[in-house]
Design a protein around this motif. Structure first.
Motif, PDB file in Angstrom:
ATOM      1  N   ASP A 112      45.546   8.624   4.265  1.00  0.00           N
ATOM      2  CA  ASP A 112      45.156   8.943   2.144  1.00  0.00           C
ATOM      3  C   ASP A 112      45.141  10.173   2.403  1.00  0.00           C
ATOM      4  O   ASP A 112      43.113  10.716   2.123  1.00  0.00           O
ATOM      5  N   LEU A 113      45.660  10.836   3.158  1.00  0.00           N
ATOM      6  CA  LEU A 113      45.392  12.672   2.899  1.00  0.00           C
ATOM      7  C   LEU A 113      46.299  13.697   2.284  1.00  0.00           C
ATOM      8  O   LEU A 113      47.203  13.123   2.667  1.00  0.00           O
ATOM      9  N   VAL A 114      45.501  15.052   2.162  1.00  0.00           N
ATOM     10  CA  VAL A 114      46.741  16.181   1.815  1.00  0.00           C
ATOM     11  C   VAL A 114      46.812  17.570   3.026  1.00  0.00           C
ATOM     12  O   VAL A 114      45.573  17.206   3.336  1.00  0.00           O
ATOM     13  N   VAL A 115      47.500  17.721   3.461  1.00  0.00           N
ATOM     14  CA  VAL A 115      47.214  18.575   4.454  1.00  0.00           C
ATOM     15  C   VAL A 115      47.850  20.291   4.441  1.00  0.00           C
ATOM     16  O   VAL A 115      48.997  20.299   3.324  1.00  0.00           O
ATOM     17  N   LYS A 116      46.746  21.194   3.959  1.00  0.00           N
ATOM     18  CA  LYS A 116      46.713  21.806   3.108  1.00  0.00           C
ATOM     19  C   LYS A 116      47.562  22.780   4.536  1.00  0.00           C
ATOM     20  O   LYS A 116      47.781  24.351   4.463  1.00  0.00           O
ATOM     21  N   GLY A 117      46.734  22.828   5.616  1.00  0.00           N
ATOM     22  CA  GLY A 117      46.224  23.790   6.258  1.00  0.00           C
ATOM     23  C   GLY A 117      47.642  23.306   7.908  1.00  0.00           C
ATOM     24  O   GLY A 117      48.694  22.684   6.988  1.00  0.00           O
ATOM     25  N   ASN A 118      47.666  24.725   8.240  1.00  0.00           N
ATOM     26  CA  ASN A 118      49.458  25.106   9.858  1.00  0.00           C
ATOM     27  C   ASN A 118      48.456  23.654  10.727  1.00  0.00           C
ATOM     28  O   ASN A 118      48.176  23.983  11.396  1.00  0.00           O
ATOM     29  N   LEU A 119      48.881  22.834  10.720  1.00  0.00           N
ATOM     30  CA  LEU A 119      49.347  22.052  11.984  1.00  0.00           C
ATOM     31  C   LEU A 119      48.989  22.528  13.439  1.00  0.00           C
ATOM     32  O   LEU A 119      48.698  21.945  14.158  1.00  0.00           O
ATOM     33  N   GLY A 120      49.958  23.526  13.686  1.00  0.00           N
ATOM     34  CA  GLY A 120      50.087  24.372  14.544  1.00  0.00           C
ATOM     35  C   GLY A 120      49.001  24.601  15.351  1.00  0.00           C
ATOM     36  O   GLY A 120      48.569  24.643  16.489  1.00  0.00           O
ATOM     37  N   GLU A 121      47.939  24.905  14.063  1.00  0.00           N
ATOM     38  CA  GLU A 121      46.646  25.978  14.626  1.00  0.00           C
ATOM     39  C   GLU A 121      46.121  24.719  15.143  1.00  0.00           C
ATOM     40  O   GLU A 121      45.328  25.303  15.894  1.00  0.00           O
ATOM     41  N   LEU A 122      45.800  23.857  14.416  1.00  0.00           N
ATOM     42  CA  LEU A 122      44.791  21.939  15.084  1.00  0.00           C
ATOM     43  C   LEU A 122      46.034  21.801  16.210  1.00  0.00           C
ATOM     44  O   LEU A 122      45.296  21.170  17.391  1.00  0.00           O
ATOM     45  N   TRP A 123      47.067  21.621  16.402  1.00  0.00           N
ATOM     46  CA  TRP A 123      48.197  21.948  17.920  1.00  0.00           C
ATOM     47  C   TRP A 123      47.909  22.362  18.997  1.00  0.00           C
ATOM     48  O   TRP A 123      47.842  21.722  20.092  1.00  0.00           O
ATOM     49  N   GLN A 124      47.672  23.830  19.026  1.00  0.00           N
ATOM     50  CA  GLN A 124      46.915  24.442  19.617  1.00  0.00           C
ATOM     51  C   GLN A 124      45.780  24.722  19.999  1.00  0.00           C
ATOM     52  O   GLN A 124      45.147  25.071  21.207  1.00  0.00           O
ATOM     53  N   VAL A 161      52.883  13.979  15.943  1.00  0.00           N
ATOM     54  CA  VAL A 161      52.027  13.002  14.985  1.00  0.00           C
ATOM     55  C   VAL A 161      52.278  11.861  14.780  1.00  0.00           C
ATOM     56  O   VAL A 161      52.936  11.549  14.467  1.00  0.00           O
ATOM     57  N   VAL A 162      51.191  10.831  14.554  1.00  0.00           N
ATOM     58  CA  VAL A 162      51.321   9.523  14.304  1.00  0.00           C
ATOM     59  C   VAL A 162      50.494   9.143  13.008  1.00  0.00           C
ATOM     60  O   VAL A 162      49.351   9.549  12.885  1.00  0.00           O
ATOM     61  N   CYS A 163      51.444   8.538  12.676  1.00  0.00           N
ATOM     62  CA  CYS A 163      50.511   7.942  11.415  1.00  0.00           C
ATOM     63  C   CYS A 163      51.113   6.706  11.711  1.00  0.00           C
ATOM     64  O   CYS A 163      51.995   6.155  11.994  1.00  0.00           O
ATOM     65  N   ALA A 164      49.819   6.187  10.506  1.00  0.00           N
ATOM     66  CA  ALA A 164      50.587   4.401  10.746  1.00  0.00           C
ATOM     67  C   ALA A 164      50.446   3.588   8.875  1.00  0.00           C
ATOM     68  O   ALA A 164      49.528   3.781   8.700  1.00  0.00           O
ATOM     69  N   ALA A 165      50.978   2.753   8.733  1.00  0.00           N
ATOM     70  CA  ALA A 165      51.160   2.748   7.533  1.00  0.00           C
ATOM     71  C   ALA A 165      51.835   1.307   6.515  1.00  0.00           C
ATOM     72  O   ALA A 165      52.839   0.322   7.583  1.00  0.00           O
ATOM     73  N   ASP A 166      51.234  -0.151   6.209  1.00  0.00           N
ATOM     74  CA  ASP A 166      51.941  -0.528   5.463  1.00  0.00           C
ATOM     75  C   ASP A 166      52.629  -0.456   3.767  1.00  0.00           C
ATOM     76  O   ASP A 166      52.548   0.517   3.754  1.00  0.00           O
ATOM     77  N   ASN A 167      53.589  -1.073   3.058  1.00  0.00           N
ATOM     78  CA  ASN A 167      54.440  -1.107   2.678  1.00  0.00           C
ATOM     79  C   ASN A 167      53.148  -0.560   1.201  1.00  0.00           C
ATOM     80  O   ASN A 167      53.916   0.509   0.173  1.00  0.00           O
ATOM     81  N   ASN A 168      52.728  -1.092   1.238  1.00  0.00           N
ATOM     82  CA  ASN A 168      51.065  -0.706   0.124  1.00  0.00           C
ATOM     83  C   ASN A 168      51.366   1.167  -0.096  1.00  0.00           C
ATOM     84  O   ASN A 168      50.968   1.981  -0.777  1.00  0.00           O
ATOM     85  N   TYR A 169      51.317   1.583   1.197  1.00  0.00           N
ATOM     86  CA  TYR A 169      51.017   2.815   1.584  1.00  0.00           C
ATOM     87  C   TYR A 169      52.220   3.926   1.906  1.00  0.00           C
ATOM     88  O   TYR A 169      51.868   5.146   2.217  1.00  0.00           O
ATOM     89  N   ALA A 170      53.463   3.301   1.714  1.00  0.00           N
ATOM     90  CA  ALA A 170      54.354   3.921   1.647  1.00  0.00           C
ATOM     91  C   ALA A 170      54.563   5.531   0.895  1.00  0.00           C
ATOM     92  O   ALA A 170      54.529   6.467   1.639  1.00  0.00           O
ATOM     93  N   MET A 171      54.292   5.691  -0.265  1.00  0.00           N
ATOM     94  CA  MET A 171      53.630   6.552  -0.881  1.00  0.00           C
ATOM     95  C   MET A 171      52.869   7.508  -0.559  1.00  0.00           C
ATOM     96  O   MET A 171      53.420   9.232  -0.121  1.00  0.00           O
ATOM     97  N   PRO A 172      51.284   7.500  -0.675  1.00  0.00           N
ATOM     98  CA  PRO A 172      50.960   8.785   0.169  1.00  0.00           C
ATOM     99  C   PRO A 172      50.639   8.649   1.597  1.00  0.00           C
ATOM    100  O   PRO A 172      50.655  10.046   2.195  1.00  0.00           O
TER     101      PRO A 172
END
Length: 329
Positions: free
Chosen positions: A141-153, A25-36
């Motif tokens: 800027d999102l919340v994951v509620k599902g199982n990423l294992g299913e997306l990965w497969q 899983v790859v994400c990209a953020a600056d300091n303003n987005y540390a909490m999100p």
């Protein structure tokens, strides 16, 4: 726990050894987005099922060391490991120059609140080791509620990427969609995808040098790109991407903006599933849960905030006044 800061001249190697390959899983953020970012990562691990683990690669746009430590404290490190990836400015020189020019025409650039960090997804295949043939990209800027294992497969086949049709800009001809689809020879009914959740075919991107093409396209077509790098990807991958279940990228502001399912681009069944059981809640507008009191489904964001080192953080009157003051100045 392994933490490494890597320059753009190095390739990232796999570091979790288990019977099952880790989910990349790859994400990209600056300091303003540390909490999100912490919320995105914590929600992903919290809802991970089975024996899966996640290898997070965080492309670092300037996150401070104290916030990196808070981020790490926010995670269940039995389910994941984290790499902070530093990249050189030269790798994005063309994009940075074009990014500055967006300030010249606010009418054309709709997503003027988007930071330069959002463009880092264009160079993900160049940052990861060739041993990795696919990766999931998640906006911060999102919340994951599902199982990423299913997306990965999900089978990516010979497509460049997997993505969900944008619930706000469902077609390239939508009034809020691409600006020059006719010039590109794209049919008006072609579906438009949201680039906040992607499964990327790294191997195919590398073979066809898509990162170079994407950066050049952005620099040469900035005046036509209302939605920045998302427009770039839609222009380059028209007809070359596979559609995901839209629940993997549900935007509350757009889905709840339809008065009924008939107004939406989806069937009644799919529309109702987006309302009842979204796998990912994506806060796509400028009104984020941490910047506005009026963000739909913000309660899910703060549910996961309280599982992080930022527990208890809320958009208080004092913070609202501070944001207002900064905007005025």
């Amino acid at each position: 726990m392994h933490i490494r800061n890597l320059s753009s001249g190095k390739k990232l190697e796999p570091f979790i050894k288990s019977e099952n390959d880790p989910i990349i899983v790859v994400c990209a953020a600056d300091n303003n987005y540390a909490m999100p970012l912490a919320v995105t990562m914590r929600s992903a691990t919290e809802n991970l099922k089975g024996n899966f683990k996640i290898s997070f690669f965080v492309i670092d746009g300037g996150i401070t060391n104290p916030n990196k430590q808070k981020l790490l404290k926010s995670l269940n490190l039995e389910k994941c490991e984290v790499e902070f990836v530093s990249i050189s400015n030269s790798l994005l020189r063309d994009i940075e120059e074009a990014h500055k020019s967006t300030q010249l025409d606010e009418k054309k650039i709709k997503a003027s609140y988007v930071s330069i960090a959002s463009f880092y997804r264009l160079i993900i295949p160049e940052l990861l080791s060739s041993k990795f043939e696919k990766a999931i990209y998640l906006d911060c800027d999102l919340v994951v509620k599902g199982n990423l294992g299913e997306l990965w497969q999900t089978n990516i086949g010979n497509n460049y990427l997997l993505a969900a049709q944008d619930t706000w800009i469902p077609y390239v001809s939508s009034s809020t969609g691409k600006l020059n689809y006719q010039e590109l020879g794209i049919e008006s009914n072609a579906k438009y995808f949201n680039a906040g959740v992607l499964v990327i075919n790294l191997k195919k991107w590398r073979e066809d040098r898509l990162s170079d093409k994407a950066i050049k396209y952005f620099a040469q077509n900035i005046k036509h790109l209302g939605w920045y790098d998302q427009d770039v990807l839609n222009a380059l991958f028209i007809g070359k991407w596979q559609e995901l279940d839209p629940r993997w990228n549900m935007s509350p502001i757009s889905v709840y903006g339809y008065l009924s399912w008939q107004e939406s681009p989806f069937s009644e069944e799919i529309y109702n599933s987006l309302i009842r059981d979204p796998y990912i809640i994506h806060y796509v507008s400028a009104a984020k849960p941490w910047t506005s009191r009026h963000t739909l489904l913000k309660q899910y964001f703060f549910e996961y905030v309280d599982m992080t080192a930022w527990s208890g953080w809320r958009f208080t009157f004092r913070r609202r006044f501070w944001f207002w003051l900064i905007a005025k100045l």
